[in-house]
Design a protein around this motif. Sequence first.
Motif, mmCIF file in Angstrom:
data_model
loop_
_atom_site.group_PDB
_atom_site.id
_atom_site.type_symbol
_atom_site.label_atom_id
_atom_site.label_comp_id
_atom_site.label_asym_id
_atom_site.label_seq_id
_atom_site.Cartn_x
_atom_site.Cartn_y
_atom_site.Cartn_z
ATOM 1 N N CYS A 1 -4.673 -1.602 3.952
ATOM 2 C CA CYS A 1 -4.717 -2.474 2.793
ATOM 3 C C CYS A 1 -5.583 -3.682 3.130
ATOM 4 O O CYS A 1 -5.469 -4.249 4.223
ATOM 5 C CB CYS A 1 -3.302 -2.923 2.419
ATOM 6 S SG CYS A 1 -3.197 -3.816 0.865
ATOM 7 N N VAL B 1 -6.736 6.244 3.465
ATOM 8 C CA VAL B 1 -6.600 5.668 2.128
ATOM 9 C C VAL B 1 -6.591 4.156 2.291
ATOM 10 O O VAL B 1 -5.760 3.608 3.020
ATOM 11 C CB VAL B 1 -5.311 6.131 1.415
ATOM 12 C CG1 VAL B 1 -5.175 5.446 0.059
ATOM 13 C CG2 VAL B 1 -5.289 7.647 1.264
ATOM 14 N N VAL C 1 -6.198 0.679 0.293
ATOM 15 C CA VAL C 1 -5.758 0.021 -0.932
ATOM 16 C C VAL C 1 -6.340 -1.388 -0.918
ATOM 17 O O VAL C 1 -6.180 -2.119 0.055
ATOM 18 C CB VAL C 1 -4.214 -0.033 -1.016
ATOM 19 C CG1 VAL C 1 -3.762 -0.784 -2.269
ATOM 20 C CG2 VAL C 1 -3.627 1.382 -0.995
ATOM 21 N N TRP D 1 -10.396 6.680 -0.858
ATOM 22 C CA TRP D 1 -10.080 7.553 0.270
ATOM 23 C C TRP D 1 -11.350 8.082 0.928
ATOM 24 O O TRP D 1 -12.416 8.113 0.339
ATOM 25 C CB TRP D 1 -9.182 8.702 -0.178
ATOM 26 C CG TRP D 1 -9.851 9.713 -1.059
ATOM 27 C CD1 TRP D 1 -10.055 9.630 -2.419
ATOM 28 C CD2 TRP D 1 -10.419 10.958 -0.654
ATOM 29 N NE1 TRP D 1 -10.712 10.746 -2.867
ATOM 30 C CE2 TRP D 1 -10.948 11.579 -1.812
ATOM 31 C CE3 TRP D 1 -10.531 11.597 0.582
ATOM 32 C CZ2 TRP D 1 -11.572 12.815 -1.758
ATOM 33 C CZ3 TRP D 1 -11.158 12.833 0.630
ATOM 34 C CH2 TRP D 1 -11.665 13.430 -0.525
ATOM 35 N N SER E 1 -12.189 7.169 -5.630
ATOM 36 C CA SER E 1 -10.956 6.438 -5.962
ATOM 37 C C SER E 1 -9.764 7.327 -5.655
ATOM 38 O O SER E 1 -9.809 8.539 -5.874
ATOM 39 C CB SER E 1 -10.933 6.065 -7.442
ATOM 40 O OG SER E 1 -11.974 5.198 -7.751
ATOM 41 N N TYR F 1 2.261 1.602 -3.538
ATOM 42 C CA TYR F 1 1.168 1.953 -4.455
ATOM 43 C C TYR F 1 0.885 3.448 -4.375
ATOM 44 O O TYR F 1 0.855 4.152 -5.389
ATOM 45 C CB TYR F 1 -0.075 1.141 -4.072
ATOM 46 C CG TYR F 1 -1.240 1.260 -5.019
ATOM 47 C CD1 TYR F 1 -1.506 0.272 -5.946
ATOM 48 C CD2 TYR F 1 -2.093 2.361 -4.974
ATOM 49 C CE1 TYR F 1 -2.589 0.355 -6.815
ATOM 50 C CE2 TYR F 1 -3.171 2.466 -5.836
ATOM 51 C CZ TYR F 1 -3.416 1.469 -6.754
ATOM 52 O OH TYR F 1 -4.482 1.568 -7.605
ATOM 53 N N VAL F 2 0.688 3.927 -3.154
ATOM 54 C CA VAL F 2 0.338 5.332 -2.944
ATOM 55 C C VAL F 2 1.509 6.248 -3.297
ATOM 56 O O VAL F 2 1.318 7.315 -3.889
ATOM 57 C CB VAL F 2 -0.150 5.531 -1.489
ATOM 58 C CG1 VAL F 2 -0.250 6.988 -1.129
ATOM 59 C CG2 VAL F 2 -1.488 4.827 -1.297
ATOM 60 N N SER G 1 0.830 -1.205 0.000
ATOM 61 C CA SER G 1 0.000 0.000 0.000
ATOM 62 C C SER G 1 0.865 1.256 0.000
ATOM 63 O O SER G 1 0.546 2.231 -0.688
ATOM 64 C CB SER G 1 -0.979 0.007 1.183
ATOM 65 O OG SER G 1 -0.310 0.106 2.408
ATOM 66 N N ALA H 1 -7.331 1.928 -5.036
ATOM 67 C CA ALA H 1 -7.336 2.590 -3.732
ATOM 68 C C ALA H 1 -8.494 3.577 -3.674
ATOM 69 O O ALA H 1 -8.915 4.132 -4.693
ATOM 70 C CB ALA H 1 -6.014 3.308 -3.491
ATOM 71 N N LEU I 1 -2.758 4.824 5.911
ATOM 72 C CA LEU I 1 -2.902 3.818 4.866
ATOM 73 C C LEU I 1 -3.371 2.498 5.453
ATOM 74 O O LEU I 1 -2.885 2.075 6.502
ATOM 75 C CB LEU I 1 -1.576 3.574 4.145
ATOM 76 C CG LEU I 1 -0.875 4.775 3.545
ATOM 77 C CD1 LEU I 1 0.413 4.329 2.856
ATOM 78 C CD2 LEU I 1 -1.767 5.509 2.582
#
Length: 166
Positions: free
Chosen positions: A60, A96, A98, A123, A147, A14-15, A11, A121, A58
């Motif tokens: 996930c 966020v 993911v 938010w 998204s 990814y972010v 995650s 992802a 974050l």
Amino acid sequence: MDPNKQKEEFSRGYVQSLAAAAGFSVSEPSVDDDSIDLTFHRTGGKGTIRSPRFDAQLKCSAQALPTTDFGFSLKLKNYDDLRVPSGQLAVHRILVVVLVPDDPADWARYATAHLPLKHGAYWLNLAGMPTSTNKTAQSVTIPFGQSFTVDSLLAIMDVVGNGGTP
């Protein structure tokens, strides 16, 4: 690697890849004691606030890509840290989430011209949410339409850079 740590690392990557594509820098607090994993920064800025920034927690989860709003269970400490009203914070905070496939081998598959990262992802800003009566966790509803993409990251930063709340 522990599956939860694996999700945490994915995650973050990814972010951070989205932030790089948006042209933002990202910093990480040395200790996560305030439910903040990353801070997004824009140098200069286009709005009324110079060098705007916002924080993100974050998470996930291995689950199918949603087609509607979906629930996510958040530890009560994280929920309470993220629900502080925006007016009481120097820096806005968002959650966020993911989403990834069940099998880690499917999270990222190399192809000659690209590296798709699966699934996606989303938010949510929890500022001002009510106090929970639960003891350990609180379920929140993540809007399907929120998204977390390069475009939405740019839009969030524009809102923050103009003094607004994401």
